[in-house]
Scaffold this motif. Structure first.
Motif, PDB file in Angstrom:
ATOM      1  N   LEU A 262       7.956  -4.536  -4.099  1.00 16.49           N
ATOM      2  CA  LEU A 262       8.140  -4.163  -2.703  1.00 16.49           C
ATOM      3  C   LEU A 262       8.454  -2.679  -2.584  1.00 16.49           C
ATOM      4  N   VAL A 263       9.365  -2.201  -3.405  1.00 11.69           N
ATOM      5  CA  VAL A 263       9.752  -0.790  -3.381  1.00 11.69           C
ATOM      6  C   VAL A 263       8.535   0.086  -3.669  1.00 11.69           C
ATOM      7  N   GLN A 264       7.769  -0.296  -4.660  1.00 11.31           N
ATOM      8  CA  GLN A 264       6.588   0.489  -5.044  1.00 11.31           C
ATOM      9  C   GLN A 264       5.569   0.540  -3.907  1.00 11.31           C
ATOM     10  N   GLU A 265       5.297  -0.577  -3.275  1.00 12.59           N
ATOM     11  CA  GLU A 265       4.298  -0.628  -2.213  1.00 12.59           C
ATOM     12  C   GLU A 265       4.745   0.120  -0.962  1.00 12.59           C
ATOM     13  N   LEU A 266       6.019   0.067  -0.647  1.00 14.58           N
ATOM     14  CA  LEU A 266       6.524   0.774   0.534  1.00 14.58           C
ATOM     15  C   LEU A 266       6.612   2.280   0.308  1.00 14.58           C
ATOM     16  N   ARG A 267       6.714   2.661  -0.961  1.00 14.92           N
ATOM     17  CA  ARG A 267       6.862   4.070  -1.328  1.00 14.92           C
ATOM     18  C   ARG A 267       8.101   4.672  -0.666  1.00 14.92           C
TER      19      ARG A 267
ATOM     20  N   ILE B 258      -9.061   6.981  -3.457  1.00 20.83           N
ATOM     21  CA  ILE B 258      -8.729   8.399  -3.654  1.00 20.83           C
ATOM     22  C   ILE B 258      -7.231   8.561  -3.862  1.00 20.83           C
ATOM     23  N   GLY B 259      -6.447   7.882  -3.052  1.00 19.41           N
ATOM     24  CA  GLY B 259      -4.996   7.935  -3.169  1.00 19.41           C
ATOM     25  C   GLY B 259      -4.507   7.391  -4.497  1.00 19.41           C
ATOM     26  N   ARG B 260      -5.080   6.301  -4.937  1.00 19.51           N
ATOM     27  CA  ARG B 260      -4.690   5.732  -6.234  1.00 19.51           C
ATOM     28  C   ARG B 260      -5.009   6.701  -7.368  1.00 19.51           C
ATOM     29  N   LYS B 261      -6.185   7.283  -7.305  1.00 20.01           N
ATOM     30  CA  LYS B 261      -6.597   8.245  -8.333  1.00 20.01           C
ATOM     31  C   LYS B 261      -5.653   9.449  -8.365  1.00 20.01           C
ATOM     32  N   ASP B 262      -5.311   9.943  -7.188  1.00 14.52           N
ATOM     33  CA  ASP B 262      -4.389  11.086  -7.104  1.00 14.52           C
ATOM     34  C   ASP B 262      -3.012  10.736  -7.658  1.00 14.52           C
ATOM     35  N   ARG B 263      -2.505   9.532  -7.343  1.00 15.12           N
ATOM     36  CA  ARG B 263      -1.192   9.116  -7.854  1.00 15.12           C
ATOM     37  C   ARG B 263      -1.208   8.937  -9.355  1.00 15.12           C
TER      38      ARG B 263
END
Length: 156
Positions: A64-69, A148-153
């Motif tokens: 949950l913490v990871q997904e909410l950022r 794109i966001g996943r790749k950047d992270r």
């Protein structure tokens, strides 16, 4: 609108359109929840309740913490609030005692149903406006942004 004039959205940057589009869903869900008596759900609570309702199994707090950022502290406070208000239960993970698992209560499930119905109404209106091919194209574009966001992270 005259044929030579661009559509109102042509000169608006994508992030602004995304923000307002997300706001359309959020406002519809919030209004439906308020009208149904679920007016005490905090802002990120919509995401938590909707996400848990769409998941077949219990969700670890860490995910949950990871997904909410958001910070672990902020996530903990959000969960505390939702537990106190009767939307969630929080229990120790039977496999790993260091983890907490959160689940929806009956009140949480009811709120998720109200929220889902509001989302479905927006989806139906959107489908009526842009059709199957437009909806597929929209989803394809949004998925590309997610990737794109996943790749950047992953690269940081």
């Amino acid at each position: 609108m005259a044929r030579d004039q661009p559509a109102w959205y042509e000169d608006i940057v994508v992030p602004a359109l995304l923000r307002h589009a997300r706001g359309t869903y959020a406002a519809a869900m919030r209004r439906a929840l308020d009208e149904a008596g679920y007016d005490d759900i905090p802002e990120n609570g919509l995401y938590v309740i909707g996400g848990l309702a769409g998941d077949a199994s219990d969700v670890p707090l860490g995910r949950l913490v990871q997904e909410l950022r958001i910070s672990k502290q902020a996530a903990g406070q959000l969960v505390d609030t939702l537990v106190t208000r009767g939307y969630l239960t929080r229990e120790g993970d039977p496999v790993d005692r260091r983890k907490l698992v959160i689940t929806l209560t009956e009140r949480g499930l009811d709120a998720a149903d109200v929220q889902g119905a509001a989302r479905d109404r927006i989806d139906a209106d959107l489908h009526a406006r842009i059709g199957d091919s437009g909806l597929r194209a929209l989803k394809r574009g949004l998925a590309a942004l997610v990737e794109i966001g996943r790749k950047d992270r992953e690269s940081t």
